[in-house]
Design an enzyme around this catalytic site. Sequence first.
Site, mmCIF file in Angstrom:
data_model
loop_
_atom_site.group_PDB
_atom_site.id
_atom_site.type_symbol
_atom_site.label_atom_id
_atom_site.label_comp_id
_atom_site.label_asym_id
_atom_site.label_seq_id
_atom_site.Cartn_x
_atom_site.Cartn_y
_atom_site.Cartn_z
ATOM 1 N N LYS A 82 -4.360 -4.355 6.663
ATOM 2 C CA LYS A 82 -3.184 -3.690 6.128
ATOM 3 C C LYS A 82 -2.064 -3.785 7.155
ATOM 4 C CE LYS A 82 -1.963 0.850 4.105
ATOM 5 N NZ LYS A 82 -2.521 2.194 3.783
ATOM 6 N N SER A 157 -2.167 3.519 -0.996
ATOM 7 C CA SER A 157 -1.185 2.606 -0.451
ATOM 8 C C SER A 157 -1.777 1.286 0.038
ATOM 9 C CB SER A 157 -0.463 3.280 0.727
ATOM 10 O OG SER A 157 -1.369 3.585 1.776
ATOM 11 N N SER A 181 -5.811 6.581 -0.078
ATOM 12 C CA SER A 181 -5.214 5.244 -0.056
ATOM 13 C C SER A 181 -6.179 4.116 0.247
ATOM 14 C CB SER A 181 -4.055 5.208 0.935
ATOM 15 O OG SER A 181 -2.950 5.918 0.436
#
Length: 484
Positions: A82, A157, A181
């Site tokens: 990420k 996310s 997330s």
Amino acid sequence: MTNEELLSLDIDGLATLIRLREVSPVEVTETVLGRIAELDPVLNVFIAVTAESALAAARRLEAELRSGKYRGPLHGVPIALKDIFTVKGEVITAGSKILAEWRADEDATVVKRLKEAGAVLVGRTNLHEFAMGATTENPHYGPTRNPWDPRRIPGGSSGGSAAAVAAGMGYGALGTDTGGSIRLPAALCGIVGLKPTYGRVSRKGLLPLSWSLDHVGPMTRTVKDAAYLLEVLAGADDGDPSCSRRPVEPYGALVEPMGDRPLKGVRLGVVREYFFEDLDDEIRRAVDRALAVSEDLGAEIVKVTVPWIDEAAVAQRAISQVEGFAVHERWFRSQPELYGEDVRIRLEIGEKIPGYQYVQAQRIRRMFQKAFLKVFDRCDAVVAPTNARPPFGIGEVGPEETVNNIFRLGRTPLFNLLGFPVLSVPCGKTSEGLPVGLQWVGRPFGEASLLGFAHAYEQATPWHREFAPRAVTPECLYDSLGDR
């Protein structure tokens, strides 16, 4: 072995082939990079693909194998990050324009540990701006699309990380989880997502959202793969004062089920209040079937109740919003125009929450933690739906709903307030072929038992074998978008 067969392996299967030198790290990395080049123009998974450094690492790891050095199950395995973890010398955006040219001067602790374990880092994945949302509809880098239906969100996310693993663009990925997330996008993309106990994995080098709620964890195709990654990521770190010094267990060796009824004697708690309320009917049926499978495997389903749930939901929002604003206060006051509209709305809410509400929220948090710990007097783990409804269409919900999306889509945020370990595992599909996730919640630092329970369930069901590489082709993606 065809490219499709290679991409369809999990880390456990791939590691065996690499160790026996039946496939090489270079071959695997080239195949994954080819998959990224093929699908990323549609799915928009990556903010940056680091092909050159990935191939250089793969060549070094291949040379090590020839010399007899083998680092373990991640040796030569392509992994995605990420874009919120620092990587020395690379631009780390956190999905924002504010950091669009900021280069990190050191690796995050988890990045160092992945490199030391032999992982090949193939790129940095898209995310909801500054991790402040549940959809990965990023106004600066474009929306990431769900591999099972590219008209829909992948969740957020960590939506880019989930889509990467689901579509065969990496055998695992790192995500962060502040309100769900990791788990929510894992559920919506049909993969496994683990939020470890708060403090089990270092956050040094993570660009924070909420200091007391942020967790770092793996996203993989199977529970055993999550165990392998956790074993590498976990452990004490002097650079993160919140990180626990508890010994790291050999998680990967502890997940094998025993006998025909591997959950015999295991009590699984079900909290119907909140977690099962306002569920999509198809998701409810999938979760009920998962409970029935668990009973067939020997588990006893125990109904339990927990006080303070409603108050805890309010407390989680207050803490995440206040701490989020505290992180961004300097940037937000000087450059508010650089934020996307939904994140700007969220920060404006956080700015207006008075200090006494934050203090009250932390008091409620402690009472809720004590109350939930008592649940484990009656059961060994708690199970609950991960997603409350299927993923909605990209652009379907306006930016003013940003604060509500995580609560609307999932049943995840309260477990960040607790800090307990939670694992989301695929448990079914809707009639439209969209994945459904089941959360397994354990005692603090009870990851080993939790992984074992969830692995036993996973191996009795087909869902971990139905990940997107077998279903997704460039042609079907373009067809579903109506744009060839």
